[in-house]
Motif scaffolding. Sequence first.
Motif, PDB file in Angstrom:
ATOM      1  N   PHE A 114       0.831  -1.199   0.000  1.00 22.97           N
ATOM      2  CA  PHE A 114       0.000   0.000   0.000  1.00 22.97           C
ATOM      3  C   PHE A 114       0.870   1.254   0.000  1.00 22.97           C
ATOM      4  O   PHE A 114       0.645   2.188  -0.763  1.00 22.97           O
ATOM      5  N   PHE A 115       1.897   1.244   0.833  1.00 22.21           N
ATOM      6  CA  PHE A 115       2.792   2.401   0.892  1.00 22.21           C
ATOM      7  C   PHE A 115       3.687   2.491  -0.342  1.00 22.21           C
ATOM      8  O   PHE A 115       4.032   3.594  -0.771  1.00 22.21           O
ATOM      9  N   ASN A 116       4.060   1.352  -0.911  1.00 24.93           N
ATOM     10  CA  ASN A 116       4.795   1.390  -2.185  1.00 24.93           C
ATOM     11  C   ASN A 116       3.962   2.088  -3.250  1.00 24.93           C
ATOM     12  O   ASN A 116       4.453   2.928  -4.002  1.00 24.93           O
ATOM     13  N   TRP A 117       2.698   1.708  -3.321  1.00 30.60           N
ATOM     14  CA  TRP A 117       1.784   2.319  -4.291  1.00 30.60           C
ATOM     15  C   TRP A 117       1.622   3.814  -4.009  1.00 30.60           C
ATOM     16  O   TRP A 117       1.687   4.634  -4.922  1.00 30.60           O
ATOM     17  N   ALA A 118       1.414   4.171  -2.741  1.00 33.20           N
ATOM     18  CA  ALA A 118       1.242   5.581  -2.380  1.00 33.20           C
ATOM     19  C   ALA A 118       2.482   6.399  -2.714  1.00 33.20           C
ATOM     20  O   ALA A 118       2.380   7.552  -3.143  1.00 33.20           O
ATOM     21  N   THR A 119       3.660   5.792  -2.552  1.00 34.30           N
ATOM     22  CA  THR A 119       4.905   6.470  -2.899  1.00 34.30           C
ATOM     23  C   THR A 119       4.985   6.699  -4.399  1.00 34.30           C
ATOM     24  O   THR A 119       5.348   7.791  -4.857  1.00 34.30           O
ATOM     25  N   GLN A 121       2.514   6.994  -6.382  1.00 31.71           N
ATOM     26  CA  GLN A 121       1.500   7.991  -6.715  1.00 31.71           C
ATOM     27  C   GLN A 121       1.878   9.382  -6.200  1.00 31.71           C
ATOM     28  O   GLN A 121       1.156  10.343  -6.409  1.00 31.71           O
ATOM     29  N   GLU A 122       3.013   9.446  -5.470  1.00 29.40           N
ATOM     30  CA  GLU A 122       3.525  10.676  -4.865  1.00 29.40           C
ATOM     31  C   GLU A 122       2.580  11.231  -3.811  1.00 29.40           C
ATOM     32  O   GLU A 122       2.515  12.447  -3.576  1.00 29.40           O
ATOM     33  N   ASP A 123       1.830  10.328  -3.140  1.00 30.36           N
ATOM     34  CA  ASP A 123       0.982  10.738  -2.027  1.00 30.36           C
ATOM     35  C   ASP A 123       1.783  10.812  -0.730  1.00 30.36           C
ATOM     36  O   ASP A 123       1.348  11.416   0.240  1.00 30.36           O
ATOM     37  N   THR A 124       2.937  10.157  -0.733  1.00 34.61           N
ATOM     38  CA  THR A 124       3.851  10.207   0.401  1.00 34.61           C
ATOM     39  C   THR A 124       5.276  10.071  -0.148  1.00 34.61           C
ATOM     40  O   THR A 124       5.473   9.560  -1.247  1.00 34.61           O
ATOM     41  N   ARG A 125       6.228  10.536   0.631  1.00 34.06           N
ATOM     42  CA  ARG A 125       7.621  10.475   0.176  1.00 34.06           C
ATOM     43  C   ARG A 125       8.284   9.145   0.477  1.00 34.06           C
ATOM     44  O   ARG A 125       9.135   8.689  -0.270  1.00 34.06           O
ATOM     45  N   ASP A 126       7.906   8.535   1.595  1.00 33.11           N
ATOM     46  CA  ASP A 126       8.595   7.331   2.057  1.00 33.11           C
ATOM     47  C   ASP A 126       7.617   6.205   2.342  1.00 33.11           C
ATOM     48  O   ASP A 126       6.487   6.441   2.771  1.00 33.11           O
ATOM     49  N   ASN A 127       8.101   4.987   2.129  1.00 28.11           N
ATOM     50  CA  ASN A 127       7.371   3.817   2.590  1.00 28.11           C
ATOM     51  C   ASN A 127       7.859   3.552   4.017  1.00 28.11           C
ATOM     52  O   ASN A 127       8.957   3.040   4.202  1.00 28.11           O
ATOM     53  N   ILE A 128       7.059   3.918   4.994  1.00 27.67           N
ATOM     54  CA  ILE A 128       7.478   3.762   6.387  1.00 27.67           C
ATOM     55  C   ILE A 128       7.358   2.311   6.852  1.00 27.67           C
ATOM     56  O   ILE A 128       7.785   1.975   7.941  1.00 27.67           O
ATOM     57  N   PHE A 129       6.763   1.464   6.026  1.00 25.24           N
ATOM     58  CA  PHE A 129       6.651   0.053   6.370  1.00 25.24           C
ATOM     59  C   PHE A 129       7.579  -0.742   5.503  1.00 25.24           C
ATOM     60  O   PHE A 129       7.546  -1.843   5.281  1.00 25.24           O
TER      61      PHE A 129
END
Length: 129
Positions: A114-119, A121-129
């Motif tokens: 999920f965080f890879n995808w969000a990264t 999509q540039e919705d977040t800078r880092d995958n914190i997981f």
Amino acid sequence: MAEVLKEYGFDHVAVDLLEFKQLREELIWHELKRVILDQYIDTNNLLIGVLGNIPISYLTHQHNRDVIIVFKKSPFHWTRKYPDKSLKELLELKHVKLIGTSTVAKYAKNISPFFNWATKQEDTRDNIF
């Protein structure tokens, strides 16, 4: 197998077998995708339950650590056994079997894509997981 069937004049059977196999593979893939999607949704619901529905850009590595701690302290099958308890109440329960380490690892593994995808999509800078 198809060659053997053709040799004996069963061309139509070979085609039917191949179609059945393809259909079976598609069904397995479809069901697998559904199960995986359900797991991701369940895990992300857990994440929201722990952190709340906060903007994804606010999350830090400390949130990751906090989530893992909460998962490790959560009762086994808590959604089924204690559906009416709040997260705080669940964490205060004494003498209950806790979620296993492999389940905690599975939750963390399900959150990461999920965080890879969000990264991406540039919705977040880092995958914190």
